[in-house]
Design a protein around this motif. Structure first.
Motif, PDB file in Angstrom:
ATOM      1  N   TYR A   1       0.699   4.121   0.862  1.00  0.00           N
ATOM      2  CA  TYR A   1       0.642   4.995   2.037  1.00  0.00           C
ATOM      3  C   TYR A   1       1.016   4.259   3.325  1.00  0.00           C
ATOM      4  O   TYR A   1       1.115   4.879   4.379  1.00  0.00           O
ATOM      5  CB  TYR A   1      -0.739   5.646   2.140  1.00  0.00           C
ATOM      6  N   GLY A   2       1.207   2.932   3.220  1.00  0.00           N
ATOM      7  CA  GLY A   2       1.515   2.165   4.429  1.00  0.00           C
ATOM      8  C   GLY A   2       2.946   1.654   4.460  1.00  0.00           C
ATOM      9  O   GLY A   2       3.357   1.055   5.450  1.00  0.00           O
TER      10      GLY A   2
ATOM     11  N   PRO B   1       1.773   7.683  12.835  1.00  0.00           N
ATOM     12  CA  PRO B   1       0.714   7.354  11.881  1.00  0.00           C
ATOM     13  C   PRO B   1      -0.559   8.151  12.178  1.00  0.00           C
ATOM     14  O   PRO B   1      -0.999   8.226  13.319  1.00  0.00           O
ATOM     15  CB  PRO B   1       0.492   5.848  12.111  1.00  0.00           C
TER      16      PRO B   1
ATOM     17  N   ARG C   1       6.697   1.234   5.125  1.00  0.00           N
ATOM     18  CA  ARG C   1       7.647   1.795   6.099  1.00  0.00           C
ATOM     19  C   ARG C   1       8.899   0.936   6.151  1.00  0.00           C
ATOM     20  O   ARG C   1       8.973  -0.052   6.876  1.00  0.00           O
ATOM     21  CB  ARG C   1       7.030   1.826   7.513  1.00  0.00           C
TER      22      ARG C   1
ATOM     23  N   ASP D   1       0.883  -1.166   0.000  1.00  0.00           N
ATOM     24  CA  ASP D   1       0.000   0.000   0.000  1.00  0.00           C
ATOM     25  C   ASP D   1       0.926   1.222   0.000  1.00  0.00           C
ATOM     26  O   ASP D   1       1.739   1.367   0.920  1.00  0.00           O
ATOM     27  CB  ASP D   1      -0.850  -0.042   1.275  1.00  0.00           C
TER      28      ASP D   1
END
Ligand code: SF4
Ligand code: SF4
Length: 214
Positions: free
Chosen positions: A95-96, A135, A98, A93
């Motif tokens: 935006y997810g 987050p 990391r 994803d």
């Protein structure tokens, strides 16, 4: 016949690109600082911006590859790390994601700083640095629309300069580690045009899933 590395060196291909991307970064930096006090210059936090999914154009991958080759950093270990990061980013994803960038050192500094993509060089935030690592925290960021549009506009003249096939409805763009790996794979090959043209480049719609990242 020339390899990709010989071609870009002989034709001075990267000189113009360096000047253009440097101009985008300077212009965005000036505008961001005019618009407010940026937090990035004094950031002592973990660089969340370098633990994110980064999208780059092929020409930006070739810039980074050129730096790595000049600094004798193109090793099997680096290529394995790039392949691993590329696969993880492509499956994530946007935006997810990391994970630390392959080019981030232990001190959280960029090791390809002068050749970093425009997406990295034009990112400035005004919110507190710690928010970047929380987050869901609200982030106030400079939106470098003009610079990103100008960087996108360079894709087509660069494709023509390299002599890559026209891909109707597709862009020479991808996640940063993939773009660098492709460039390194093609660097010593005389058939680099075929190698690069044959890659399954994303459609506009597929590239759009990355949002502003490209
Ligand atoms: S974007 Fe956030 S984490 Fe990155 S340098 Fe700026 S303030 Fe620090
Ligand atoms: S290329 Fe450099 S600035 Fe960009 S994400 Fe990687 S370490 Fe950070």
């Amino acid at each position: 016949m020339s390899t990709l590395g010989e071609f870009v060196a002989r034709e001075g291909v990267l000189d113009a690109i360096d000047a253009e991307v440097g101009g985008f970064i300077t212009s965005a930096t000036t505008a961001a600082k005019k618009a407010g006090k940026v937090s990035c210059t004094a950031c002592k936090e973990r660089k969340a911006c370098c633990w994110s999914l980064v999208v780059a154009r092929l020409y930006e991958g070739i810039r980074v590859a050129s730096t790595l080759r000049a600094q004798n950093r193109d090793t099997p270990e680096l290529r394995a790390a790039l392949a691993d990061a590329a696969a993880a980013m492509e499956a994530a994803d946007p935006y997810g994601y990391r994970r630390p960038c392959v080019f981030l050192d232990a001190g959280e500094r960029c090791t390809v700083y002068t050749g970093r993509p425009s997406a990295c060089g034009t990112l400035w935030v005004y919110s507190p640095p710690r928010a970047c690592n929380e987050p869901g925290a609200p982030i106030r960021a400079f939106i470098a629309d003009a610079e990103q549009a100008a960087a996108t506009a360079l894709e087509e003249p660069f494709r023509q300069r390299l002599g890559l096939r026209k891909k109707v409805g597709r862009r020479y763009i991808g996640v940063l580690p993939r773009m660098v790996l492709l460039a390194l794979d093609a660097w010593d090959r005389e058939d680099f045009r075929e190698v690069l043209s044959a890659y399954p480049w994303p459609t506009d719609d597929e590239a759009a899933r990355w949002g502003r990242r490209g």
